[in-house]
Design an enzyme around this catalytic site. Structure first.
Site, PDB file in Angstrom:
ATOM      1  CB  SER A   1      -0.931   0.013   1.214  1.00 45.16           C
ATOM      2  OG  SER A   1      -1.830  -1.057   1.098  1.00 45.16           O
TER       3      SER A   1
ATOM      4  CG  HIS B   1     -12.712   1.455   3.719  1.00 48.44           C
ATOM      5  ND1 HIS B   1     -12.067   0.473   3.000  1.00 48.44           N
ATOM      6  CD2 HIS B   1     -11.997   1.621   4.864  1.00 48.44           C
ATOM      7  CE1 HIS B   1     -11.007   0.064   3.655  1.00 48.44           C
ATOM      8  NE2 HIS B   1     -10.939   0.744   4.807  1.00 48.44           N
TER       9      HIS B   1
ATOM     10  CB  CYS C   1     -10.125   2.453   0.847  1.00 49.00           C
ATOM     11  SG  CYS C   1     -11.396   1.691  -0.171  1.00 49.00           S
TER      12      CYS C   1
END
Lengths: 588, 373
Positions: free
Chosen positions: A313, A356, A369
């Site tokens: 991420s 989310h 997310c």
């Protein structure tokens, strides 16, 4: 014909002079060879010059605060001079050195071609050994006790991947004219800074030349040449920060790189597990070397620059910047995350099973997310993401001064066609947007990228010496808007309630960060339930203080699980350690 | 070109040829022995190169014997000009080796023009002294010194090659003396020389390099600093002395291989030889030189014309100077001057020029009978 006779008449006195000259020479020869001959014969037999090297103190390596990281300590060596030892003394020599006779014999016969250079047989000697050998030295002509300086690494394994170690000259190095002034038994830098700056650190050895008699006793100092000390070096690393981080890494494999964003100075460089360079000081044993090389955790691998990993991420920063700059989204653009997104017959999941809900860029970064980034990745396309990743230095060497840096890989369509011979699939764009798939980077690239965010677009070459001038590489043109959005979001990652990097939160300063959890295998299972070698890799990048960044860093824990839980605490420790000490010093 | 007629064949000077070949072979063997590496490390091929140069030297000798030496007199002026030109060239583009600019590089080989110049110098001197039969007056002495001696002397001194320059000067005086100088002129020359000697000496002394001064000091008192400036002499004496009566034997010397003896295959080759062959071997070698030199003097006496006489005498003087200075140095009875041993020391150009010089001697002796028909 008057002249005929004058010329020829000169022949007689000339002959007389010549004959007289020959008689003088014969008399002199008689004197030297017959009268004094036996005396000269004795002198010739004991005619030996012995050259004893005086080691040059190697330059000291300091950390950025002037703390010495190494020191040179004298040690003693039992050596023999092959030219002076006869084979009949070898058994006795082996006996008093307490070594196998074959080993002694082999070492000496191997060096008979260079008979004046002492061969080191045993080192380091203890004081008992020295006094014992001194007492028996006259029994074995040619046995000498030498002194050399050994490198002591004061912090042991700390920063060993950066500092490096010394070793004997390899045959190739010995043949290199650059090393002609290195004594044959000396050690030179074989790794790290010790190798990179060896010429500067090593100095020039001196020597003492003695006249010795047939029994190997030194009769007279014949010539002396003082050594020239090596020059000192000051590294940019902070050894306390380094120690703190290495302690946090104990028992884990991983890497840590911290930079000073404004200059590119490397503040800390950790590759875990590390090794103890003190093991190399007297030449590493074969067993110890084998153990290091065969260790499954690869202690000799410098993970900061030589290993590439999927970024997970933390790559979302690139995707986010690309999307904002390209106008694909703006601050308000939202995407609905239901926990997964379907494309064709494949389902791309968010890490959060429930989803989310409707998220904008800020929340998408703070809560990491995945679905949001699948969507904007799709809008951007792989080649645009490639362009932005490259701008941030991913996929190319950062210019770290060690030569063995890896490049990593940032894929694009051209690359795919060239190496995989197939076209790029959109599904691959999805996972690339969250830092999975083909993409891989080195920890130093992650830190370098972070420093660009900390600087708002400017980047500097990584430096390891304090004396080096910062070298600006280039500036990425980012709109102030983008910089503000991203830095707010990164601050939110640490400081907001639902931020994934809460574990890095500090009461003492504001920290901007981003977690990354890179899948090793795609199993939807909690990492802690998996065997270690297929657990996720944990990433955390951060810079602080947000207002005026002093440190930018990347933490990587191999198979550490979640970035938020495994890597973020290490980052917090590092930042606090460095900044608090810095504040403290400022106040003083 | 080689006109072998029976008469020449019968008169050919085999003895001189044999002696110089013998000495050269002894030299090569000594070079081989003294450049050995202890414990079997590879040996530098000095002896092979010298062997090659021996072949070249023999070719040069045969060439020089093949025509009547009178041609040398006829070509003396062009030869001299060419020799001077080479000295100037070496000054301008020469290679520097061991602190002096003496070499001209010709592809793989480099040679020292000053080695050949000595011979050209003697030829030129013999030519100009054989024109007239009268004793040399002051005027002609000055004329010859000015035209033949001054320029080359300065050029060689400039290289700097003090040894060769001084040998040239000494050679000049010896040849002039032998040729005969008027009594009055001799007195003037001698008194001027004696008066100016201290000045010249101090000029030469101040022009000497540090190591050269040290050599002189070391000669005066070798024990001043036996490991420093007296080192060469001391090690040379140890090498020679340790040979004792019969020597240590071929390939058994230690002073050279263990690198105690400096310049073991060049200037100090006699010491390396004496170490292995002892007093007996040395005396034998010395007698070869002795015969060679006396025979050179005899050749001068027997030469058919003045040019031949002076030429033979000059060449013999040159060999004698080299021989005595070199051996005196190795025996520690003369200061260390970098002068090689003729025919023995390693050095290609020197060996070739020595063979050519020997060839001239052989030429003169072989053609010693005037032809009356």
């Amino acid at each position: 014909m008057k002249n005929e006779t004058t010329l020829s008449a000169k022949i007689i006195p000339a002959s007389i002079i010549i004959i007289a000259g020959f008689i003088i020479i014969l008399l002199r020869l008689w004197q030297l060879q017959i009268v004094q001959g036996s005396e000269y014969r004795k002198t010739a037999e004991s005619n030996r010059l012995r050259v004893i090297g005086i080691p040059a103190p190697r330059g000291i390596i300091y950390d950025r605060n002037g703390l010495p990281l190494v020191k040179d300590t004298p040690f003693f060596i039992a050596s023999v001079i092959p030219a002076e030892i006869s084979n009949k003394h070898l058994p006795l020599l082996a006996e008093i050195l307490d070594m196998p006779a074959e080993e002694v014999y082999k070492k000496i016969t191997e060096s008979r071609h260079n008979p004046d250079i002492p061969i080191r047989l045993k080192e380091p000697l203890t004081f008992e050994e020295i006094s014992f050998l001194e007492a028996r030295r006259s029994d074995v002509p040619g046995l000498i006790i030498e002194v050399d300086l050994g490198r002591k690494y004061l912090y042991g394994p700390t920063a060993s991947h950066l500092i490096g170690y010394l070793g004997k000259l390899t045959p190739d190095q010995a043949a290199n004219p650059e090393n002609h002034d290195v004594p044959p038994m000396a050690f030179i830098g074989q790794w790290g800074v010790e190798k990179l700056f060896d010429k500067r650190l090593r100095g020039i050895a001196g020597k003492k030349v003695y006249e010795v008699d047939a029994l190997g006793r030194e009769i007279r100092l014949f010539q002396e040449q003082q050594p020239i000390e090596g020059k000192d070096l000051t590294l940019s690393i902070d050894i306390s920060l380094q120690q703190e981080v290495e302690k946090a890494f104990e028992g884990k494999a991983g890497a840590f790189v911290a930079l000073k964003p404004k200059t590119g100075e490397i503040l800390g460089l950790v590759s875990s597990p590390s090794f103890d360079p003190n093991k190399f000081t007297h030449g590493i044993t074969y067993e110890a070397w084998q153990a290091l090389m065969q260790d499954r955790k690869f202690p000799m691998l410098n993970r900061t620059i030589q290993s590439t990993y999927p970024p997970g991420s933390i790559f979302k920063l690139i995707t986010a910047v690309a999307a904002l700059e390209e106008g694909v989204i703006n601050e308000e653009t939202t995407v609905n995350c239901s926990g997964s997104i379907k494309y064709g017959n494949r389902k791309f999941r968010c890490w959060k099973r429930g989803g989310h809900g409707r998220v904008s860029i800020h929340r998408a970064l703070v809560e990491s997310c995945d679905v949001f980034f699948y969507e904007i990745g799709k809008r951007l396309g792989i080649d645009t993401m490639y362009t932005y990743a490259s701008k941030f230095g991913l996929g190319s060497k950062t210019g770290f001064p060690f030569g063995n840096e890896k490049e990593g890989l940032i894929p694009n369509t051209a690359w795919k066609i060239e190496t995989k011979k197939t076209k790029w699939f959109l599904g691959e764009t999805f996972i690339n947007a969250i830092g999975q798939g083909y993409v891989s980077i080195t920890p130093i690239q992650a830190a370098f990228m972070t420093s660009i965010f900390a600087n708002g677009g400017t980047s500097f070459n990584p430096l390891i010496l304090m004396e080096d001038d910062p070298k600006k590489i280039n500036r990425i043109d980012l709109s102030p808007q983008t910089i503000r959005i991203v830095s707010d979001s990164l601050k939110g990652v640490v400081h907001e309630k639902r931020g994934t990097g809460k574990a890095a939160r500090s009461d003492m300063m504001t920290i901007a960060g981003k977690t990354g959890t890179a899948q090793v295998v795609s199993i939807r299972k909690e990492s802690k339930d998996l065997p270690e070698h297929i657990r996720d890799h944990a990433w955390f990048i951060a810079y602080a203080p947000v207002e005026k960044p002093e440190i930018a860093l990347a933490v990587f824990v191999e198979h550490g699980g979640h970035g938020g839980s495994a890597a973020a605490p290490i980052a917090k420790k590092a930042i606090e350690s460095y900044l608090l000490r810095k504040d403290h010093e400022k106040k003083q | 070109m080689l006109r072998i007629n029976r008469r020449l064949w019968r008169n050919f000077d085999w003895i001189t040829l044999l002696i110089v070949i013998l000495i050269s072979v002894i030299g090569i063997l000594t070079i081989y022995s003294t450049t050995r590496q202890p414990y079997g490390a590879p040996q530098a091929p000095f002896y092979l190169k010298q062997f090659l140069w021996l072949g070249i030297g023999l070719a040069g000798l045969i060439f020089i014997v093949s025509f009547d030496y009178i041609w040398l007199s006829r070509f003396s002026i062009p030869l001299y000009v060419a020799g001077l030109a080479l000295l100037i060239i070496v000054m301008l583009i020469g290679k520097t080796g061991m602190g002096a600019q003496r070499w001209i590089s010709l592809g793989p080989v480099s040679f020292q023009p000053s080695e050949f110049f000595k011979l050209i110098f003697i030829v030129m001197l013999a030519h100009s002294l054989s024109i007239s039969q009268d004793l040399i007056g002051l005027k002609s002495f000055l004329r010859i010194s000015f035209f033949i001696v001054v320029l080359p002397f300065l050029l060689i001194l400039k290289q700097p090659d003090l040894g060769t320059a001084l040998v040239l000067l000494a050679l000049f005086f010896l040849i002039m003396l032998a040729r005969g100088i008027q009594r009055k002129a001799l007195i003037v020359i001698l008194s001027v020389s004696i008066v100016s000697l201290p000045f010249l000496g101090s000029i030469v002394w101040s022009g000497l390099k540090e190591y050269q001064k040290n050599r002189v000091i070391a000669f005066v008192d070798a024990d001043v600093d036996p490991s420093g400036i007296g080192y060469h002499i001391k090690q040379s004496k140890i090498a020679i002395g340790s040979g004792e009566l019969i020597g240590k034997g071929f390939l058994k010397g230690t002073q050279g291989p263990f690198r105690f003896l400096p310049e073991k295959h060049t200037d100090f080759i006699f010491a390396a030889f004496a170490e292995e062959w002892g007093f007996l071997g040395s005396a034998l070698l010395l007698s070869l030189y002795f015969i060679f030199i006396l025979r050179g003097l005899d050749t001068s006496r027997k030469a058919k014309d003045d040019f031949g006489k002076i030429l033979a005498l000059g060449i013999t003087f040159m060999f004698s100077l080299y021989f005595f200075i070199n051996i005196g140095m190795t025996l520690g009875i003369m200061p260390v001057v970098g002068i090689p041993m003729p025919f023995m020391s390693y050095g290609g150009t020197a060996l070739l020029s020595n063979f050519i010089a020997a060839g001239i001697l052989i030429n003169i002796r072989t053609r010693r009978f005037s032809l009356f028909y």
